[in-house]
Design a protein around this motif. Structure first.
Motif, PDB file in Angstrom:
ATOM      1  N   ASN A 185       0.825  -1.204   0.000  1.00 20.83           N
ATOM      2  CA  ASN A 185       0.000   0.000   0.000  1.00 20.83           C
ATOM      3  C   ASN A 185       0.870   1.269   0.000  1.00 20.83           C
ATOM      4  O   ASN A 185       0.579   2.249   0.675  1.00 20.83           O
ATOM      5  N   GLU A 186       1.934   1.217  -0.792  1.00 22.16           N
ATOM      6  CA  GLU A 186       2.864   2.344  -0.853  1.00 22.16           C
ATOM      7  C   GLU A 186       2.194   3.597  -1.411  1.00 22.16           C
ATOM      8  O   GLU A 186       2.491   4.720  -0.998  1.00 22.16           O
ATOM      9  N   ARG A 187       1.279   3.400  -2.364  1.00 21.52           N
ATOM     10  CA  ARG A 187       0.630   4.559  -2.989  1.00 21.52           C
ATOM     11  C   ARG A 187      -0.111   5.398  -1.958  1.00 21.52           C
ATOM     12  O   ARG A 187       0.008   6.624  -1.928  1.00 21.52           O
ATOM     13  N   GLU A 188      -0.862   4.740  -1.100  1.00 18.31           N
ATOM     14  CA  GLU A 188      -1.612   5.468  -0.072  1.00 18.31           C
ATOM     15  C   GLU A 188      -0.671   6.149   0.904  1.00 18.31           C
ATOM     16  O   GLU A 188      -0.905   7.287   1.326  1.00 18.31           O
ATOM     17  N   LEU A 189       0.428   5.478   1.258  1.00 20.25           N
ATOM     18  CA  LEU A 189       1.382   6.059   2.193  1.00 20.25           C
ATOM     19  C   LEU A 189       2.037   7.299   1.602  1.00 20.25           C
ATOM     20  O   LEU A 189       2.182   8.320   2.285  1.00 20.25           O
ATOM     21  N   LEU A 190       2.432   7.235   0.324  1.00 23.56           N
ATOM     22  CA  LEU A 190       3.043   8.386  -0.333  1.00 23.56           C
ATOM     23  C   LEU A 190       2.078   9.566  -0.389  1.00 23.56           C
ATOM     24  O   LEU A 190       2.455  10.713  -0.107  1.00 23.56           O
ATOM     25  N   PHE A 191       0.850   9.268  -0.750  1.00 25.81           N
ATOM     26  CA  PHE A 191      -0.142  10.342  -0.845  1.00 25.81           C
ATOM     27  C   PHE A 191      -0.394  10.959   0.529  1.00 25.81           C
ATOM     28  O   PHE A 191      -0.427  12.191   0.672  1.00 25.81           O
ATOM     29  N   ARG A 192      -0.574  10.118   1.547  1.00 20.33           N
ATOM     30  CA  ARG A 192      -0.855  10.617   2.894  1.00 20.33           C
ATOM     31  C   ARG A 192       0.319  11.415   3.455  1.00 20.33           C
ATOM     32  O   ARG A 192       0.137  12.390   4.175  1.00 20.33           O
ATOM     33  N   THR A 193       1.538  10.996   3.134  1.00 22.63           N
ATOM     34  CA  THR A 193       2.720  11.717   3.599  1.00 22.63           C
ATOM     35  C   THR A 193       2.753  13.115   3.001  1.00 22.63           C
ATOM     36  O   THR A 193       3.013  14.102   3.697  1.00 22.63           O
ATOM     37  N   ALA A 194       2.477  13.209   1.690  1.00 25.72           N
ATOM     38  CA  ALA A 194       2.455  14.513   1.028  1.00 25.72           C
ATOM     39  C   ALA A 194       1.289  15.365   1.528  1.00 25.72           C
ATOM     40  O   ALA A 194       1.438  16.560   1.783  1.00 25.72           O
ATOM     41  N   ALA A 195       0.136  14.729   1.688  1.00 21.00           N
ATOM     42  CA  ALA A 195      -1.047  15.473   2.118  1.00 21.00           C
ATOM     43  C   ALA A 195      -0.923  15.970   3.557  1.00 21.00           C
ATOM     44  O   ALA A 195      -1.458  17.020   3.914  1.00 21.00           O
ATOM     45  N   GLY A 196      -0.191  15.233   4.398  1.00 18.54           N
ATOM     46  CA  GLY A 196      -0.139  15.578   5.819  1.00 18.54           C
ATOM     47  C   GLY A 196       1.058  16.388   6.242  1.00 18.54           C
ATOM     48  O   GLY A 196       1.164  16.767   7.414  1.00 18.54           O
ATOM     49  N   ALA A 197       1.991  16.697   5.329  1.00 15.99           N
ATOM     50  CA  ALA A 197       3.194  17.439   5.699  1.00 15.99           C
ATOM     51  C   ALA A 197       2.855  18.848   6.190  1.00 15.99           C
ATOM     52  O   ALA A 197       1.877  19.452   5.743  1.00 15.99           O
ATOM     53  N   ASP A 198       3.680  19.363   7.091  1.00 14.13           N
ATOM     54  CA  ASP A 198       3.484  20.747   7.542  1.00 14.13           C
ATOM     55  C   ASP A 198       3.637  21.719   6.375  1.00 14.13           C
ATOM     56  O   ASP A 198       2.908  22.703   6.269  1.00 14.13           O
ATOM     57  N   LEU A 199       4.608  21.428   5.506  1.00 15.06           N
ATOM     58  CA  LEU A 199       4.816  22.215   4.286  1.00 15.06           C
ATOM     59  C   LEU A 199       5.090  21.248   3.151  1.00 15.06           C
ATOM     60  O   LEU A 199       5.968  20.391   3.256  1.00 15.06           O
TER      61      LEU A 199
END
Length: 325
Positions: free
Chosen positions: A234-248
């Protein structure tokens, strides 16, 4: 690109390794000292025994003055032995990198600042590996690289205009927090857009904010490959969530990726989530025409990007100028 939790775990492992190394080196020094000083082990045993007796006296409510005096004398005897061999009193103690937490990663019940520093270092290293530039500062992006000629579009010197723009972005970096506005850095290639975005990233990292940098073609290309290929972890979801949740989030080179329905849908979701969560995002793009932007990404995406504060970069390709120097 690691998530914030993955980065934290990696930083804790790095700090734990420092502690393990410090203790192993201390044991090596101890073995060396014991071989050179025959009486050393007995002196250390005396310190331990006297320390236990002092603690027991205190716990029993007894007068521990005599026990404390004996402990002090035992410590002095140990220090004298070490000094006679040219060693300092703490020569046998582990030399921890962080004196505050002694490389445990926890100080006063909280994550130690040394862990946060390691996280910032790791994230900076990660960003530099993903970008063509190192995380820099505005000091290396000089207005001298821009032509000192009047531009009819702005009615003033390009150099003076860019000097003001870079000062504005420097102020943005210095004052960056989670309430900072979203930025759209646009202009032709080689004018310093990515450099300025990474300078802001460096300032945000130093303040303790988690920054994610992604190259638009690489990021969306990877997501699309995972979407239509195998993704057991489930790397795709992790990558998206990491980008979506970053402070910047810094989304670099928007407009250079392969356009597709998947890209448009994913870009819209990413922008929509970050705008809804009021998380600052910086987008760089060579596309300066708003109508072309809407044509490429549809009105829905264009409307989200219209909420970004634009910064237009002008001038000549700085990379060509630098290569000629």
């Amino acid at each position: 690109m690691r998530s914030k939790n993955e980065l934290y775990q990696a930083a804790m492992r790095a700090v734990a390794l420092r502690r393990q190394t410090a203790r192993a080196l201390a044991e090596d020094r101890r073995a060396e000292a014991e071989a050179a000083i025959p009486a050393l082990r007995h002196a250390e045993d005396e310190v331990r025994v006297r320390g236990i007796r002092c603690a027991l006296a205190g716990a029993a409510g007894q007068d521990k003055a005599a026990a404390a005096a004996a402990l002090a004398q035992a410590r002095q005897n140990l220090a004298d032995l070490l000094a006679a061999s040219g060693r300092s009193p703490d020569a046998l103690e582990p030399k921890y990198t962080c004196p505050l937490c002694q490389d445990t990663g926890v100080a006063e019940g909280r994550t130690c600042e040394c862990v946060r520093r390691e996280m910032r270092r790791m994230r900076r290293e990660e960003i530099e590996a993903l970008s063509s530039l190192k995380v820099a500062s505005f000091d290396t992006l000089k207005a001298d690289y821009y032509p000192n000629v009047r531009d009819p579009q702005i009615g003033r010197s390009v150099r003076a205009y860019m000097d003001d723009l870079l000062e504005d972005l420097r102020g943005y970096a210095e004052e960056f927090d989670l309430d900072s506005e979203n930025l759209m850095l646009v202009g032709n290639a080689g004018l310093g857009k990515t450099h300025a975005a990474l300078a802001i990233a460096g300032a945000a990292l130093e303040k303790g904010f988690d920054v994610i940098y992604v190259s638009s073609p690489e990021f969306f290309g990877r997501l699309e490959a995972l979407r239509f290929g195998q993704d057991p972890d489930n790397e795709r979801e992790l990558l998206f969530r990491t980008a979506a949740g970053a402070d910047l989030l810094i989304l670099d080179d928007l407009g250079t990726e392969f356009n597709s329905n998947f890209l448009i849908s994913t870009l819209y979701s990413l922008l929509n989530e970050r705008l809804g969560a009021h998380k600052p995002t910086i987008v760089t793009s060579n596309i300066t025409d708003g109508s072309l932007l809407e044509k490429l990404y549809t009105e829905k995406v264009s409307s989200r990007l219209s909420a970004f504060s634009p910064r237009l970069f002008l001038g000549n390709d700085i990379r060509a100028i630098k290569s000629a120097e």
